[in-house]
Write an enzyme that holds these catalytic residues in place. Structure first.
Site, PDB file in Angstrom:
ATOM      1  N   LYS A  54      10.167  -3.592  -2.562  1.00 25.91           N
ATOM      2  CA  LYS A  54       9.198  -3.177  -3.590  1.00 25.91           C
ATOM      3  C   LYS A  54       9.781  -2.041  -4.428  1.00 25.91           C
ATOM      4  O   LYS A  54       9.729  -2.079  -5.661  1.00 25.91           O
ATOM      5  CB  LYS A  54       7.882  -2.730  -2.933  1.00 25.91           C
ATOM      6  CG  LYS A  54       7.076  -3.893  -2.365  1.00 25.91           C
ATOM      7  CD  LYS A  54       5.906  -3.406  -1.520  1.00 25.91           C
ATOM      8  CE  LYS A  54       5.252  -4.567  -0.787  1.00 25.91           C
ATOM      9  NZ  LYS A  54       4.256  -4.147   0.219  1.00 25.91           N
ATOM     10  N   GLN A  98       1.937   1.256   2.972  1.00 24.74           N
ATOM     11  CA  GLN A  98       2.424   0.065   3.665  1.00 24.74           C
ATOM     12  C   GLN A  98       1.662  -0.137   4.981  1.00 24.74           C
ATOM     13  O   GLN A  98       1.552   0.774   5.793  1.00 24.74           O
ATOM     14  CB  GLN A  98       3.937   0.186   3.930  1.00 24.74           C
ATOM     15  CG  GLN A  98       4.561  -1.049   4.547  1.00 24.74           C
ATOM     16  CD  GLN A  98       4.457  -2.294   3.663  1.00 24.74           C
ATOM     17  OE1 GLN A  98       4.597  -2.204   2.441  1.00 24.74           O
ATOM     18  NE2 GLN A  98       4.191  -3.436   4.257  1.00 24.74           N
ATOM     19  N   ASP A 124      -2.449  -1.981  -4.821  1.00 24.29           N
ATOM     20  CA  ASP A 124      -2.645  -3.053  -3.842  1.00 24.29           C
ATOM     21  C   ASP A 124      -3.981  -3.766  -4.053  1.00 24.29           C
ATOM     22  O   ASP A 124      -4.218  -4.826  -3.478  1.00 24.29           O
ATOM     23  CB  ASP A 124      -2.609  -2.475  -2.420  1.00 24.29           C
ATOM     24  CG  ASP A 124      -1.285  -2.767  -1.727  1.00 24.29           C
ATOM     25  OD1 ASP A 124      -0.613  -3.747  -2.114  1.00 24.29           O
ATOM     26  OD2 ASP A 124      -0.940  -2.022  -0.788  1.00 24.29           O
TER      27      ASP A 124
END
Ligand code: NDP
Length: 308
Positions: A54, A98, A124
């Site tokens: 990412k 994460q 997200d």
């Protein structure tokens, strides 16, 4: 006939090429690039790989990409403090925590940390505000994996409107947002889960079948209507010869890969589905690269929305 392969790696590369000039234009207008802050707690090998990919993708497109590490022994308060400092940092437009967080942070920690992220920076799309806006079809930031699946379907010219889509899995991060995105594009949507009765028969009704379960090779030919499009979200690692032999024939590329590396990836869809599906995403190289491209897209979208 073998299913058409939906090449997520190639589609993601095109998306990255389209987004890089947008990042540059933002930087030119605002004197700084869009910024992503990633919080990584603990030392899971899989998380390290996801986070590295990412950050690399976002940095290569000309954005700022910063990693904030916490020890495996870090407390929930430390994780919350890190998120709050990123919320307050004006050079950070997107925050990504994460998952999974270390078990030591306690039950419910992940929800608390996701809830602490400023919704305007929630790349997200996990925050309750963004999940709610998605229900009402007015979200700017949508969960990256389902968003990537839709992008792949649209760019591969697979019709959605009027089709019957069956989503297996109802998690907040994949199954539910996937179902909503399909619904918003006028599919008729069925959501299945572990309590669904006669799942293969339900799945066989699908023109578009999405598997987001977390069980290697679970979706067999019996689940798939001939010609259906099958999107395999699952990422599972096989690391014993017996497991690999259950799914892949002798002499296959996956068997050779296992002999070299000691493990192979498999999705939630059984390799035999290739014989009946009309189109199918590979694992790896299907949904995964799209998820990462959508982190980049959401970071730029968050930067632009915050700048207005
Ligand atoms: P979750 O574990 O949160 O959800 C799994 C879902 O599958 C649940 O809704 C569960 O049903 C359902 N399920 C489990 N067993 C069965 C069964 N026997 N029959 C029917 N349904 C079943 O997983 P996630 O949604 O987070 O992830 C799903 C998969 O996608 C995983 O393999 C994950 O690694 C992968 N993933 C891939 C990403 C990518 O970038 N490609 C990103 C995110 C995830 P119930 O609710 O009833 O328990």
């Amino acid at each position: 006939m073998a299913a058409r392969r939906l090449d997520g790696t190639a589609v993601a590369a095109r998306i990255r090429e389209e987004l890089a000039p947008k990042a540059a234009a933002f930087a030119a207008r605002h004197g700084r690039p869009p910024g992503l802050g990633v919080v990584l707690a603990g030392s899971s090998a899989a998380s390290e790989i996801y986070v590295r990919n990412k950050l690399k993708t976002v940095a290569e497109a000309g954005c700022k990409a910063a990693l904030f590490r916490l020890d495996e022994s870090a407390s929930l308060d430390e994780a919350l403090a890190t998120v709050r400092s990123l919320n307050a940092d004006d050079t950070i437009d997107g925050i990504l925590v994460q998952s999974p967080l270390p078990a030591g942070m306690g039950k419910g920690a992940e929800q608390q940390v996701f809830d602490a992220v400023d919704p305007a920076k929630d790349v997200d799309g996990f925050h309750a505000i963004n999940a709610g806006l998605l229900v009402q079809k007015r979200a700017t930031l949508v969960a990256c994996t389902p968003l990537g699946c839709i992008e792949l379907l649209e760019r591969e010219a697979i019709p959605i409107a009027g089709r019957h889509a069956v989503v297996i899995g109802r998690s907040d991060i994949v199954g539910k947002p996937m179902a909503l995105l399909l619904l918003h594009r006028d599919a008729t949507v069925t959501i299945c889960h572990s309590r669904t009765t006669d799942l293969p028969a339900m799945a066989r009704q699908a023109d578009i079948l999405v598997a987001a379960i977390g069980r290697p090779g679970f979706v067999t030919k019996a689940f798939v209507k001939p010609g259906a499009t099958v999107i395999d979200v699952g990422i599972n690692r096989l690391d014993t010869a017996d497991d690999v032999a259950r799914f892949f024939a002798e002499g296959s590329a996956k068997r050779r890969q296992f002999a070299e590396k000691g493990s192979v990836l498999i999705g939630d869809v059984h390799p035999e589905v290739e014989e009946v599906a009309g189109a199918l995403t590979p694992v790896p190289g299907g949904v995964g690269p799209l998820t990462i491209a959508m982190v980049l897209r959401n970071t730029i979208a968050a930067a632009e929305a915050r700048a207005q």
